[in-house]
Structure formats: C-alpha cells, structure tokens
Design an enzyme around this catalytic site. Structure first.
Site, PDB file in Angstrom:
ATOM      1  N   GLU A   1       0.827  -1.216   0.000  1.00 60.15           N
ATOM      2  CA  GLU A   1       0.000   0.000   0.000  1.00 60.15           C
ATOM      3  C   GLU A   1       0.860   1.264   0.000  1.00 60.15           C
ATOM      4  O   GLU A   1       0.340   2.356   0.239  1.00 60.15           O
ATOM      5  CB  GLU A   1      -0.928   0.016   1.246  1.00 60.15           C
TER       6      GLU A   1
ATOM      7  N   HIS B   1      -2.639   2.497   8.164  1.00 62.78           N
ATOM      8  CA  HIS B   1      -3.720   1.642   7.663  1.00 62.78           C
ATOM      9  C   HIS B   1      -3.805   0.417   8.547  1.00 62.78           C
ATOM     10  O   HIS B   1      -2.772  -0.173   8.893  1.00 62.78           O
ATOM     11  CB  HIS B   1      -3.425   1.229   6.214  1.00 62.78           C
TER      12      HIS B   1
ATOM     13  N   HIS C   1      -6.958  -2.818  10.181  1.00 63.68           N
ATOM     14  CA  HIS C   1      -8.197  -3.560   9.928  1.00 63.68           C
ATOM     15  C   HIS C   1      -9.045  -3.639  11.202  1.00 63.68           C
ATOM     16  O   HIS C   1      -9.229  -4.734  11.750  1.00 63.68           O
ATOM     17  CB  HIS C   1      -7.871  -4.974   9.442  1.00 63.68           C
TER      18      HIS C   1
ATOM     19  N   GLU D   1     -16.824  12.356  22.432  1.00 62.59           N
ATOM     20  CA  GLU D   1     -15.508  12.766  21.905  1.00 62.59           C
ATOM     21  C   GLU D   1     -15.397  12.663  20.383  1.00 62.59           C
ATOM     22  O   GLU D   1     -14.510  13.272  19.790  1.00 62.59           O
ATOM     23  CB  GLU D   1     -14.377  11.977  22.585  1.00 62.59           C
TER      24      GLU D   1
ATOM     25  N   HIS E   1     -12.698  -3.992   4.455  1.00 64.84           N
ATOM     26  CA  HIS E   1     -11.252  -4.099   4.514  1.00 64.84           C
ATOM     27  C   HIS E   1     -10.668  -3.378   5.744  1.00 64.84           C
ATOM     28  O   HIS E   1      -9.998  -4.003   6.556  1.00 64.84           O
ATOM     29  CB  HIS E   1     -10.636  -3.544   3.213  1.00 64.84           C
TER      30      HIS E   1
HETATM   31  P1  13P Z   1       1.188  -5.402   3.190  1.00 61.75           P
HETATM   32  O1  13P Z   1       1.619  -6.672   3.874  1.00 61.75           O
HETATM   33  O2  13P Z   1       1.684  -5.306   1.773  1.00 61.75           O
HETATM   34  O3  13P Z   1       1.516  -4.174   4.023  1.00 61.75           O
HETATM   35  O4  13P Z   1      -0.399  -5.454   3.055  1.00 61.75           O
HETATM   36  C1  13P Z   1      -1.207  -5.551   4.176  1.00 61.75           C
HETATM   37  C2  13P Z   1      -2.539  -4.917   3.977  1.00 61.75           C
HETATM   38  O5  13P Z   1      -3.196  -4.601   4.945  1.00 61.75           O
HETATM   39  C3  13P Z   1      -3.026  -4.681   2.591  1.00 61.75           C
HETATM   40  O6  13P Z   1      -4.116  -3.817   2.584  1.00 61.75           O
HETATM   41 ZN    ZN Z   2      -5.212  -3.861   4.527  1.00 60.18          ZN
END
Ligand code: 13P
Ligand code: ZN
Length: 274
Positions: A116, A139, A141, A169, A210
């Site tokens: 990413e 980023h 999840h 908050e 995602h």
């Molecule tokens: P990477 O292992 O390439 O960082 O990917 C993980 C991920 O969360 C892809 O969206």
């Molecule tokens: Zn991801």
C-alpha cells in the site's frame, strides 16, 4: 553520531505497530504505517548515508522527492516489528525523479515496502497541501468498522452522524466526519488515488470490507484518530448486542454545543438541517 535503530522514530513505530496488533486490528500481515522524516530529522545518524538498494515506486512521487519515509514491509506482521525492526522496517528516500525509492536503512533480509506504499505516498501528498506538519499515514483492519461496512449504507453523512452520536468525543476528534470509498482491490494505484482524493476533505477514509486509513502529524495522533473511530464503531456494535433499541441519544443541538465548546467546526454538510 548515533545509530538509527536507537532513534525515537524506530522506537515509536515499534510501539505503535505492537499496540495496533494488541488492539486486534492487524491479524497476520494486515496493516501498514509510514512516517515522513526530513533531512533535518536525520542529521544525527551515521548509518543512513548510503543507498543500499533502489526500488521501483510504480507511480510518480516527485512531489515528495528528497523526503524520507520510515515504512513497514509488505508481508510483515505488526506483531513482530518490535522484535525485528531491521527486517520489518525500511527507511526510504524518494529519488529526485519521483519514480524510485532509495533504501537507506532496514529491510535487511531483502524486504520491500508495503504493497500500500503508493496509497500512503498519495495520501501524504494530499494532506501536505493542507497541513505542512503531516507526517503519518496508518492503515489497519479494525473489526467493528469493517463489520459496519456490511450493515450500513456506504454514505459519508450517515456514517459521520452515526459515529459522532456514539460518544461525546467523536465530533471533537473528527469534526470533518469520515470519508468512504467504494470497495476496491487493495494494493493498487486506483485505490491509492481514490483514498488520496478523499484525503482532501477528511483525515479518515473507510475502506469497506477491509479497514481504515488515518493520518496525522505524529504516530500518536494518527493512532488516536483510528482508535476513536473504532471505539465509536464498537459502541454501535455493543448497542446491537444489547438489543439495538436506543432510548436516548446525543441530539443535533448537543453536537453543535460540543463543536462550540471545543472550538472545532463540524462539517456543515453532516449536521441536520444542512
Ligand atoms: P502489506 O503486507 O503489503 O503491508 O499489506 C497488508 C494490507 O493490509 C493490505 O491492505
Ligand atoms: Zn489492509
């Protein structure tokens, strides 16, 4: 002169990746983070002066030429970064032509930056237009945000209002609300461009089914932003677990009062009546 491994930057990124894993946001290799550093930030380190490898960036990052990014590697586990930072992290300088990244430190077993990385760099470019202190793209999840992307319409006004009303908050921490892109294939330049376009208006962008992208001026701020959005989503899930019936809520008038009390401007498009 000191070694980069002992820097506050490596220490903090290790701490944040482990905390993110510990929150349950980074199963396996899920998640990635990048921290922008300048020549000035790096002047005291003796072991980052030579280019170890040259990497293809896959898009034009010329707007970031000469800047450095400490970034997690593709396929690497957030759980492990704290134990093996020299393998799982890399310090990359964006080359003058903007097409290549120069590895100055890390990825010692041949690793590559996160898949990413284009999305990260495009988001850095977008946010730097508004905020010269922009340093971090993160980023991950988070479970409840992902769950909500199945049960809720993918509408920014709806999500922003819902998350604002889950706790006092929320509006203070993300008064502009949250951006949402359609579901797209991870790791592509297309998802990077769509995310960066949303970063013109938001510091948080939801990737349906995602995860989330969040930005900030430092690692704590970007982490805290994601933490606050996920906390609101968790409260929403818990309300569902308690039967889903709401007896009372934070009203629109109370949202306005919050904005006033904390000196923030709530996105007028997302307040009722606008
Ligand atoms: P990477 O292992 O390439 O960082 O990917 C993980 C991920 O969360 C892809 O969206
Ligand atoms: Zn991801």
């Amino acid at each position: 002169m000191s070694k980069f491994i002992d820097s506050k930057y490596v220490k903090k990124i290790c701490e944040i990746t482990y905390a993110s894993y510990d929150h349950g946001w980074d199963e396996r290799n899920g998640g990635n983070v990048s921290l922008r550093l300048t020549v000035e930030d790096l002047k005291d380190f003796s072991d980052i002066a030579t280019v170890k490898r040259v990497l293809n960036l896959g898009f034009d990052a010329q707007k970031l030429a000469g800047q450095y990014f400490l970034v997690t590697g593709t396929g690497r586990y957030f759980r492990n970064v704290i134990k093996q930072p020299l393998l799982d992290l890399g310090l990359i300088r964006i080359a003058e032509d903007g097409q290549k990244g120069e590895l100055m430190w890390g990825f010692e077993d041949g690793g590559q930056p996160t898949s990413e990385f284009p999305s990260h760099l495009m988001s850095h470019i977008a946010r730097l237009q508004y905020d010269t202190q922009q340093r971090v793209v993160m980023h991950c999840h988070p479970t409840n945000i992902i769950a909500m992307s199945f049960t809720q319409d993918l509408d920014e006004r709806h999500w922003s209002r819902l998350l604002w009303k889950m706790q006092a908050e929320s509006l203070v921490v993300f008064p502009e609300g949250v951006g949402i892109i359609p579901y797209m294939t991870p790791g592509t330049n297309e998802i990077g461009a769509a995310t960066a376009a949303k970063m013109q208006d938001f510091r948080v962008v939801i990737w349906p089914h995602h995860g989330i992208f969040g930005v900030g001026s430092d690692l704590d701020e970007a982490f805290g932003l994601i933490e606050t959005v996920e906390k609101a989503a968790t409260i929403y899930s818990q309300i569902g677990a308690q039967g889903g019936q709401i007896k009372q809520e934070i009203t629109d008038e109370q949202l306005q009062q919050l904005a006033q009390a904390f000196g923030v401007t709530a996105n007028p498009k997302f307040l009722a009546g606008n």
